[in-house]
Write a protein that holds these residues in place. Structure first.
Motif, PDB file in Angstrom:
ATOM      1  N   PHE A 172       0.822  -1.207   0.000  1.00 43.97           N
ATOM      2  CA  PHE A 172       0.000   0.000   0.000  1.00 43.97           C
ATOM      3  C   PHE A 172       0.857   1.258   0.000  1.00 43.97           C
ATOM      4  O   PHE A 172       0.470   2.273  -0.572  1.00 43.97           O
ATOM      5  CB  PHE A 172      -1.018   0.015   1.151  1.00 43.97           C
ATOM      6  CG  PHE A 172      -0.559  -0.599   2.442  1.00 43.97           C
ATOM      7  CD1 PHE A 172       0.043   0.164   3.416  1.00 43.97           C
ATOM      8  CD2 PHE A 172      -0.761  -1.948   2.680  1.00 43.97           C
ATOM      9  CE1 PHE A 172       0.455  -0.396   4.613  1.00 43.97           C
ATOM     10  CE2 PHE A 172      -0.353  -2.521   3.879  1.00 43.97           C
ATOM     11  CZ  PHE A 172       0.256  -1.745   4.850  1.00 43.97           C
ATOM     12  N   ASP A 193       1.520  10.575   6.422  1.00 43.10           N
ATOM     13  CA  ASP A 193       0.897   9.379   7.004  1.00 43.10           C
ATOM     14  C   ASP A 193       0.556   9.506   8.483  1.00 43.10           C
ATOM     15  O   ASP A 193      -0.584   9.312   8.867  1.00 43.10           O
ATOM     16  CB  ASP A 193       1.763   8.152   6.765  1.00 43.10           C
ATOM     17  CG  ASP A 193       0.984   6.865   6.984  1.00 43.10           C
ATOM     18  OD1 ASP A 193      -0.212   6.834   6.665  1.00 43.10           O
ATOM     19  OD2 ASP A 193       1.570   5.892   7.483  1.00 43.10           O
ATOM     20  N   GLN A 215      -3.184  10.237   8.134  1.00 45.82           N
ATOM     21  CA  GLN A 215      -4.318   9.422   8.550  1.00 45.82           C
ATOM     22  C   GLN A 215      -4.669   9.740  10.002  1.00 45.82           C
ATOM     23  O   GLN A 215      -3.779   9.886  10.837  1.00 45.82           O
ATOM     24  CB  GLN A 215      -3.983   7.937   8.456  1.00 45.82           C
ATOM     25  CG  GLN A 215      -3.674   7.434   7.064  1.00 45.82           C
ATOM     26  CD  GLN A 215      -3.511   5.926   7.060  1.00 45.82           C
ATOM     27  OE1 GLN A 215      -4.455   5.189   7.295  1.00 45.82           O
ATOM     28  NE2 GLN A 215      -2.291   5.468   6.789  1.00 45.82           N
ATOM     29  N   HIS A 249      -5.890   7.768  12.598  1.00 45.55           N
ATOM     30  CA  HIS A 249      -6.147   6.353  12.881  1.00 45.55           C
ATOM     31  C   HIS A 249      -7.200   6.159  13.973  1.00 45.55           C
ATOM     32  O   HIS A 249      -8.013   5.232  13.890  1.00 45.55           O
ATOM     33  CB  HIS A 249      -4.845   5.660  13.289  1.00 45.55           C
ATOM     34  CG  HIS A 249      -3.854   5.567  12.173  1.00 45.55           C
ATOM     35  ND1 HIS A 249      -2.867   6.506  11.978  1.00 45.55           N
ATOM     36  CD2 HIS A 249      -3.722   4.667  11.167  1.00 45.55           C
ATOM     37  CE1 HIS A 249      -2.153   6.161  10.924  1.00 45.55           C
ATOM     38  NE2 HIS A 249      -2.643   5.065  10.412  1.00 45.55           N
ATOM     39  N   TYR A 256      -6.658  -4.115   8.404  1.00 49.62           N
ATOM     40  CA  TYR A 256      -6.349  -2.696   8.209  1.00 49.62           C
ATOM     41  C   TYR A 256      -5.485  -2.550   6.955  1.00 49.62           C
ATOM     42  O   TYR A 256      -4.540  -3.310   6.757  1.00 49.62           O
ATOM     43  CB  TYR A 256      -5.604  -2.134   9.428  1.00 49.62           C
ATOM     44  CG  TYR A 256      -5.945  -0.687   9.726  1.00 49.62           C
ATOM     45  CD1 TYR A 256      -7.020  -0.368  10.547  1.00 49.62           C
ATOM     46  CD2 TYR A 256      -5.210   0.352   9.172  1.00 49.62           C
ATOM     47  CE1 TYR A 256      -7.350   0.954  10.820  1.00 49.62           C
ATOM     48  CE2 TYR A 256      -5.536   1.674   9.441  1.00 49.62           C
ATOM     49  CZ  TYR A 256      -6.604   1.971  10.269  1.00 49.62           C
ATOM     50  OH  TYR A 256      -6.931   3.281  10.528  1.00 49.62           O
ATOM     51  N   ASN A 257      -5.835  -1.598   6.119  1.00 55.09           N
ATOM     52  CA  ASN A 257      -5.145  -1.253   4.869  1.00 55.09           C
ATOM     53  C   ASN A 257      -5.540  -2.171   3.718  1.00 55.09           C
ATOM     54  O   ASN A 257      -5.319  -3.379   3.762  1.00 55.09           O
ATOM     55  CB  ASN A 257      -3.613  -1.252   5.021  1.00 55.09           C
ATOM     56  CG  ASN A 257      -3.137  -0.146   5.950  1.00 55.09           C
ATOM     57  OD1 ASN A 257      -3.678   0.958   5.941  1.00 55.09           O
ATOM     58  ND2 ASN A 257      -2.128  -0.447   6.758  1.00 55.09           N
ATOM     59  N   THR A 289      -5.482  -3.900   0.122  1.00 57.14           N
ATOM     60  CA  THR A 289      -4.569  -4.372  -0.925  1.00 57.14           C
ATOM     61  C   THR A 289      -5.384  -5.183  -1.925  1.00 57.14           C
ATOM     62  O   THR A 289      -6.440  -5.727  -1.572  1.00 57.14           O
ATOM     63  CB  THR A 289      -3.434  -5.248  -0.358  1.00 57.14           C
ATOM     64  OG1 THR A 289      -3.999  -6.465   0.138  1.00 57.14           O
ATOM     65  CG2 THR A 289      -2.676  -4.545   0.760  1.00 57.14           C
ATOM     66  N   THR A 330     -11.980  -4.633   5.067  1.00 55.04           N
ATOM     67  CA  THR A 330     -10.867  -3.760   5.441  1.00 55.04           C
ATOM     68  C   THR A 330     -11.350  -2.382   5.897  1.00 55.04           C
ATOM     69  O   THR A 330     -12.423  -1.916   5.496  1.00 55.04           O
ATOM     70  CB  THR A 330      -9.888  -3.540   4.265  1.00 55.04           C
ATOM     71  OG1 THR A 330     -10.577  -2.909   3.177  1.00 55.04           O
ATOM     72  CG2 THR A 330      -9.283  -4.848   3.795  1.00 55.04           C
ATOM     73  N   SER A 390      -9.524   1.194   5.542  1.00 57.55           N
ATOM     74  CA  SER A 390      -8.326   1.677   4.851  1.00 57.55           C
ATOM     75  C   SER A 390      -8.492   3.096   4.349  1.00 57.55           C
ATOM     76  O   SER A 390      -9.576   3.510   3.927  1.00 57.55           O
ATOM     77  CB  SER A 390      -8.004   0.762   3.663  1.00 57.55           C
ATOM     78  OG  SER A 390      -6.826   1.187   2.997  1.00 57.55           O
ATOM     79  N   PHE A 426      -4.536   5.286  -0.422  1.00 58.73           N
ATOM     80  CA  PHE A 426      -3.127   5.649  -0.526  1.00 58.73           C
ATOM     81  C   PHE A 426      -2.805   6.354  -1.840  1.00 58.73           C
ATOM     82  O   PHE A 426      -1.925   7.214  -1.884  1.00 58.73           O
ATOM     83  CB  PHE A 426      -2.249   4.415  -0.341  1.00 58.73           C
ATOM     84  CG  PHE A 426      -2.230   3.914   1.076  1.00 58.73           C
ATOM     85  CD1 PHE A 426      -1.431   4.524   2.027  1.00 58.73           C
ATOM     86  CD2 PHE A 426      -3.031   2.853   1.463  1.00 58.73           C
ATOM     87  CE1 PHE A 426      -1.419   4.075   3.341  1.00 58.73           C
ATOM     88  CE2 PHE A 426      -3.027   2.399   2.774  1.00 58.73           C
ATOM     89  CZ  PHE A 426      -2.221   3.011   3.718  1.00 58.73           C
ATOM     90  N   SER A 445     -10.815   7.853   4.971  1.00 60.67           N
ATOM     91  CA  SER A 445     -10.767   6.406   5.179  1.00 60.67           C
ATOM     92  C   SER A 445     -12.149   5.824   4.941  1.00 60.67           C
ATOM     93  O   SER A 445     -13.154   6.545   4.969  1.00 60.67           O
ATOM     94  CB  SER A 445     -10.310   6.103   6.611  1.00 60.67           C
ATOM     95  OG  SER A 445     -10.330   4.727   6.868  1.00 60.67           O
TER      96      SER A 445
END
Length: 332
Positions: free
Chosen positions: A98, A168, A182, A184, A281-282, A284, A296, A298, A301, A324
């Protein structure tokens, strides 16, 4: 001295005239690699300029990688690639799929006359400090992923304050720097809220949170959700030697732990999405198809890379929270 031309009332700042003169001399072959430039003092005397004016020109060329300095000896031609207008130092913690999407998106949107050098600190503060110290003064822009490294802010503050961007993860110590980041704590909380109707059928939520690389906000957001909506929950640091019980949902920041949980479920002959659940999380591409689809939480990105490139190109100094989303699949 003939390589430099300065004219009064030209409407171009004199430091820029120095830069343009050197670029022209390189293009025309009058200056080649390793040739020495006129000293700052000589240029000052010849054109009645302040030392700061000449130094500004030389330092900009140095940041772009066109010239370099030898202490006590002067400035020399390092590269004849004068088309490079910006040279960017990009410091990631590590490269994964990612972050590769983020990097490729940034390269695609930053333009062709920009050189991007990427480095990795691997969550090591000493490596982080060395890379920043070695790069200081050699780039036009610095993009830093500080992650959760304690002491990172003091190191970042040694860089030219107007040339730094945070990527990030950020924190209150870095509020003076522009950033694309992010949130989080907010992202995981809101993601779980959106998935609450599906979570209600489970008996317990378990987060696998080693706590070394993962942002602390993930853990706080998870705890807040479980407390506010009265979910039975547990936070563990590792999954090893653990049995999966029916009715559990695993919230998994690390893809390594994701693999371990799926492998264990296969050994126990448990069905994902009915016997137990997973939120990873994240996002792909593989998570779209692994185990018939992994849910997910996420950020985007690719959007993060594009926003960062636009900020740099337009000279914006903002702190932008990247969006997100919860992507629901068969694992929940």
């Amino acid at each position: 001295m003939k390589i430099i031309s300065i004219q009064n009332n030209l409407g171009i700042p004199k430091y820029k005239q120095i830069i343009l003169s050197i670029e022209k001399a390189i293009d025309e072959g009058h200056l080649k690699k390793e040739e020495r430039l006129p000293s700052i003092n000589k240029v000052c005397l010849e054109f009645s300029l302040s030392r700061d004016t000449v130094l500004q020109a030389y330092e900009e060329l140095k940041k772009r990688g066109i010239i370099y300095a030898i202490l006590g000896k002067g400035y020399y031609i390092k590269s004849t690639e004068v088309s490079i207008k910006q040279r960017i130092f990009l410091l990631f913690e590590e490269l994964n799929i990612f972050k590769e999407d983020l990097y490729n998106s940034f390269l695609e949107n930053i333009g062709k006359d920009v050189q991007v050098d990427i480095f990795f600190h691997h969550f090591n503060l000493q490596v982080f400090q060395k890379l920043i110290n070695d790069s200081n003064g050699n780039y036009t822009k610095y993009i830093i992923m500080p992650t959760n490294l304690i002491g990172a802010a003091a190191i970042i503050e040694t860089l030219p304050v107007n040339d730094v961007y945070i990527l990030d993860q950020t924190n209150p110590e870095l509020n003076s720097f522009p950033a694309v980041y992010q949130n989080h704590k907010k992202d995981i909380y809101e993601g779980l809220v959106k998935g609450k109707s599906r979570l209600n059928k489970y008996e317990k939520l378990i987060m696998i949170f080693p706590g070394f690389r993962e942002p602390l906000g993930m853990k706080i957001g998870f705890e807040n959700f479980c407390s506010n909506f009265e979910f039975n929950f547990e936070i563990i640091t590792e999954f090893k030697n653990r049995e999966i019980n029916k009715g559990e949902v695993y919230v998994i920041p690390s893809d390594r732990d994701l693999v371990r949980v799926i492998e264990k479920a296969n050994l126990q002959d448990l069905k994902l999405g009915s016997d137990f659940g997973i939120i990873s999380y994240n996002e792909t591409p593989l998570k779209k198809i692994v185990a018939n689809g992994i849910t997910t939480i996420s950020t985007n990105f690719e959007a993060m890379g594009k926003i960062l490139a636009q900020m740099i190109l337009k000279g914006k100094k903002e702190q932008i929270e990247n969006k997100s989303a919860l992507i629901i699949r068969n694992s929940l």
